[in-house]
Every structure is written in structure tokens, then in C-alpha cells.
Design a protein around this motif. Structure first.
Motif, short mmCIF file in Angstrom:
data_model
loop_
_atom_site.label_atom_id
_atom_site.label_comp_id
_atom_site.label_asym_id
_atom_site.label_seq_id
_atom_site.Cartn_x
_atom_site.Cartn_y
_atom_site.Cartn_z
N VAL A 55 42.68 28.08 -48.15
CA VAL A 55 43.47 27.44 -47.34
C VAL A 55 44.69 28.24 -46.54
O VAL A 55 45.21 28.30 -45.62
N THR A 56 45.21 29.17 -47.72
CA THR A 56 46.62 30.06 -47.44
C THR A 56 46.05 31.06 -46.67
O THR A 56 46.69 31.72 -45.93
N LEU A 57 44.87 31.47 -46.68
CA LEU A 57 44.25 32.59 -46.04
C LEU A 57 43.71 32.22 -44.61
O LEU A 57 43.61 33.25 -43.89
N LEU A 58 43.62 30.94 -44.10
CA LEU A 58 43.25 30.52 -43.06
C LEU A 58 44.04 31.13 -41.75
O LEU A 58 43.67 31.68 -40.71
N PRO A 59 45.33 30.70 -42.02
CA PRO A 59 46.17 31.43 -40.82
C PRO A 59 46.05 32.67 -40.64
O PRO A 59 46.16 33.17 -39.38
N PHE A 60 46.02 33.55 -41.60
CA PHE A 60 45.80 35.04 -41.23
C PHE A 60 44.46 35.38 -40.72
O PHE A 60 44.54 36.15 -39.80
N ILE A 61 43.45 34.70 -41.17
CA ILE A 61 42.05 34.88 -40.58
C ILE A 61 42.01 34.65 -38.82
O ILE A 61 41.76 35.14 -38.15
N VAL A 62 42.90 33.36 -38.79
CA VAL A 62 42.90 32.82 -37.28
C VAL A 62 43.78 33.97 -36.51
O VAL A 62 43.48 34.31 -35.34
N LEU A 63 44.79 34.48 -37.11
CA LEU A 63 45.76 35.29 -36.34
C LEU A 63 45.19 36.95 -36.19
O LEU A 63 45.06 37.27 -34.97
N GLY A 114 41.78 37.06 -35.83
CA GLY A 114 40.61 36.78 -34.90
C GLY A 114 41.36 36.68 -33.53
O GLY A 114 40.76 37.36 -32.46
N ALA A 115 42.35 36.24 -33.20
CA ALA A 115 43.08 36.22 -31.90
C ALA A 115 43.68 37.49 -31.51
O ALA A 115 43.42 37.86 -30.45
N MET A 116 44.03 38.42 -32.33
CA MET A 116 44.41 39.67 -31.98
C MET A 116 43.26 40.62 -31.69
O MET A 116 43.28 41.40 -30.54
N PHE A 117 41.96 40.32 -32.31
CA PHE A 117 41.06 41.04 -31.84
C PHE A 117 40.31 40.66 -30.62
O PHE A 117 40.01 41.57 -29.95
N LEU A 118 40.44 39.31 -30.41
CA LEU A 118 40.23 38.81 -28.77
C LEU A 118 40.84 39.46 -27.88
O LEU A 118 40.46 39.75 -26.75
N MET A 119 42.31 39.36 -28.08
CA MET A 119 43.22 39.97 -26.94
C MET A 119 42.97 41.57 -26.71
O MET A 119 43.08 41.70 -25.56
N THR A 120 42.88 42.27 -27.75
CA THR A 120 42.64 43.67 -27.52
C THR A 120 41.30 43.96 -26.93
O THR A 120 40.97 44.66 -26.09
N ARG A 121 40.11 43.03 -27.26
CA ARG A 121 38.91 43.31 -26.53
C ARG A 121 39.16 43.15 -25.04
O ARG A 121 38.42 43.90 -24.21
N SER A 122 39.61 41.91 -24.81
CA SER A 122 39.71 41.57 -23.24
C SER A 122 40.66 42.96 -22.49
O SER A 122 40.34 43.18 -21.21
N ALA A 123 41.69 43.32 -23.21
CA ALA A 123 42.45 44.34 -22.56
C ALA A 123 41.76 45.62 -22.25
O ALA A 123 41.89 46.19 -21.43
#
Length: 164
Positions: free
Chosen positions: A4-12, A14-23
Motif C-alpha cells: 500500500v505504501t508503494l502504490l502512490p509511487f507506482i501511480v506517479l 505511471g503518470a510520468m510515463f504517460l505524459m512523456t509518451r504523449s509529449a
């Protein structure tokens, strides 16, 4: 560690990966658009200037800004490559010829709200006009707002306050 403590890091991550991919997709599309330029093509720079491409080089473009006026720009400064019809419409003011079965679009909405008296002369007389004014309230406040002639106005006009 608790998952559960790793979940925010995994989400973060993933979001960074999606943003760089669209850029990266946007950068690739812009590079592809700039590579499709040819002499004679109309372009818009990132500064909003419209010009015609005269010569292409590796990293620069020679643009004709006005007849006989040429300027060298970096390829990265080209914001959009325009097709001929759009370029002529913007730069030269050419009107597009649209055939919409003779439909006429009014410049304003007044023709949509006015009654056609010639067609419905009997119905036009029956329709009562709506008065949106506040005449009754205006008459009441008019009597209250009048000042006696001997009262001083302190040299202030409407809307002025005593704020300092």
C-alpha cells in the motif's frame, strides 16, 4: 515494505510515463510536419507570421514574408504548414466557396427572433409584446431619490466614495 505504501509511487511513475509518451508523439508529429515542407508552401511561424517557403536547408528555411522580402528562420520556428486554400484565405482574404444548397446564414440573430409579418399578419397582431422593463419599480424609486434643492451635494458625483 507494505504494498500500500508503494502504490502512490507506482501511480506517479505511471503518470510520468504517460505524459512523456504523449509529449514525444507531439514532437514527432511536429518534426514530420516540418519535413513535409516544400518550396511554395504557405506556413505560419510560432510567432504568428504567415509566409511562403522559398528554400529549405538542413536546419533553416528561407521565407518570403512579403513580395521581394526574404528572411531566414530556423526550421523549429515553423508552427504550422498550411494547405493552399487556407493560406490564401488567411493571407489574401480569399473567400471559400461553400455550396450549402443555397442556405443563407444571417450575420446576427435578429432575423431569427423577428416575426415575419407578411406571412402571418393575423398571428402577428395576436402576439403580445413582452415588456422587460421595470417601470413600476422605477416610478417608486424616482420619488425617493429626489433630493431637496437646499441640500448640499458635498462635491461628489455618483459612485464616488469617502475611501482614502
Amino acid at each position: 515494505m507494505n504494498p500500500v505504501t508503494l502504490l502512490p509511487f507506482i501511480v506517479l511513475i505511471g503518470a510520468m510515463f504517460l505524459m512523456t509518451r504523449s509529449a514525444k508523439k507531439k514532437q514527432a508529429a511536429a518534426a514530420n510536419m516540418r519535413n513535409e515542407m516544400q518550396p511554395g508552401t504557405g506556413v505560419r511561424t510560432i510567432g504568428g507570421m504567415y509566409a511562403t517557403v522559398k528554400e529549405l536547408h538542413d536546419d533553416s528555411v528561407l521565407l518570403e514574408i512579403a513580395p521581394g522580402v526574404h528572411a531566414v528562420y530556423a526550421k523549429n520556428s515553423i508552427g504550422a504548414v498550411l494547405d493552399d486554400a487556407e493560406y490564401n484565405r488567411i493571407v489574401h482574404g480569399d473567400e471559400e466557396e461553400l455550396d450549402v444548397d443555397g442556405a443563407v446564414v444571417p450575420d446576427d440573430a435578429s432575423s431569427l427572433t423577428e416575426l415575419d409579418v407578411a406571412d402571418d399578419s393575423a398571428d402577428a397582431d395576436d402576439v403580445a409584446k413582452i415588456d422587460l422593463g421595470k417601470k413600476a419599480e422605477a416610478d417608486d424609486t424616482e420619488a425617493d431619490d429626489t433630493e431637496p434643492a437646499d441640500k448640499k451635494s458635498d462635491g461628489k458625483s455618483d459612485g464616488e466614495a469617502d475611501a482614502k
